[in-house]
Design an enzyme around this catalytic site. Structure first.
Site, PDB file in Angstrom:
ATOM      1  N   ASP A 155       6.820  21.608 -16.026  1.00  0.00           N
ATOM      2  CA  ASP A 155       6.796  22.315 -17.310  1.00  0.00           C
ATOM      3  C   ASP A 155       6.331  23.751 -17.105  1.00  0.00           C
ATOM      4  O   ASP A 155       5.195  23.997 -16.697  1.00  0.00           O
ATOM      5  CB  ASP A 155       5.858  21.584 -18.276  1.00  0.00           C
ATOM      6  CG  ASP A 155       5.974  22.056 -19.715  1.00  0.00           C
ATOM      7  OD1 ASP A 155       6.317  23.238 -19.924  1.00  0.00           O
ATOM      8  OD2 ASP A 155       5.718  21.252 -20.627  1.00  0.00           O
ATOM      9  N   HIS A 181       9.973  21.672 -19.518  1.00  0.00           N
ATOM     10  CA  HIS A 181       9.718  21.670 -20.944  1.00  0.00           C
ATOM     11  C   HIS A 181      11.021  21.492 -21.728  1.00  0.00           C
ATOM     12  O   HIS A 181      12.047  22.067 -21.384  1.00  0.00           O
ATOM     13  CB  HIS A 181       9.074  23.014 -21.321  1.00  0.00           C
ATOM     14  CG  HIS A 181       8.447  23.063 -22.656  1.00  0.00           C
ATOM     15  ND1 HIS A 181       7.170  22.613 -22.901  1.00  0.00           N
ATOM     16  CD2 HIS A 181       8.905  23.532 -23.839  1.00  0.00           C
ATOM     17  CE1 HIS A 181       6.871  22.806 -24.168  1.00  0.00           C
ATOM     18  NE2 HIS A 181       7.906  23.362 -24.773  1.00  0.00           N
TER      19      HIS A 181
END
Length: 233
Positions: free
Chosen positions: A171, A202
């Site tokens: 992420d 993400h």
């Protein structure tokens, strides 16, 4: 059946819109879907529609309403992404939690006052879902790639209901040190379960667009569905 409907604030001095998707049969539980920084856009509405098909009453509150109602942005459009960051920065998150609590109450009232309510959020909504687990009376909470949860660990003593976190290990908005702090800080909390998704970034569970990873999204969504089936029954 789905459309926007007004929800009264906790103070009762105003109202904001929430997208509401209703199942064909009477719902015994509800799910509050908390938006990303892109507003209650088509992707968030699709998630509500999916929960309604599964038999839940689903609400997606418009959390940017005090600044600009009905924001709908596309994560794959650079100008929209920049605009979304601005909306996020201007959001009062404490007020947003109160709006989420108001939505929980509205969903319960729509079910006759005694149905269970789950909360699931994405990105900004993932952070807010964790905050809601600490501050609201929802019954189960799920956060997908919540940002800044490592800075909220001091509130976890208030968590009394089940919480599920989906954490992609690559992420770009939640660096490895933040992920480690989450794992270490929440390891002893019996209410919290964390699933890691190796190498994913993400937004992997977005309903559409370039960020989506279909296999991982289906896995995470299946885990979420099983989690809610267990804790909202």
């Amino acid at each position: 059946m789905a459309d926007f409907a007004p929800v009264a604030t906790l103070e009762g001095d105003a109202s904001f819109d929430a997208y509401v998707a209703k199942p064909d049969a009477t719902a015994s539980a509800a799910i509050i879907v908390i938006q990303e920084i892109f507003g209650v856009n088509e992707g968030i509405r699709r998630k509500c529609d999916s929960w309604a098909r599964a038999g839940y009453l689903a609400y997606a509150p418009d959390l940017f309403w005090r600044e600009q109602p009905h924001v709908e942005l596309d994560a794959d459009v650079p100008a929209d992404f920049d605009a979304a960051l601005g909306h996020m920065q201007r959001l009062n998150q404490d007020q947003a939690i109160r709006d989420i609590e108001a939505t929980i109450r509205a969903a319960r009232a729509a079910m006759g006052g005694n149905g269970k309510v789950g909360v699931v959020g994405y990105c900004l909504g993932g952070r807010l879902s964790f905050m809601a687990a600490c501050r609201t009376d929802g019954d189960a909470f799920v956060a997908y790639y919540g940002v800044g949860i490592d800075g909220l660990l001091g509130e976890q003593h208030a968590i009394g209901k089940p919480v599920l976190l989906h954490v992609p290990t690559a992420d770009g908005f939640v660096p490895p040190e933040a992920q480690k702090a989450m794992h270490d800080g929440l390891a002893a909390n019996r209410h919290v379960t964390i699933h890691d998704y190796d190498g994913l970034d993400h937004g992997f569970a977005a309903e559409m667009g370039a960020r989506r990873d279909p296999a991982a999204a289906e896995l995470a969504d299946r885990r979420t569905a099983e989690f809610f089936a267990q804790h909202l029954a």
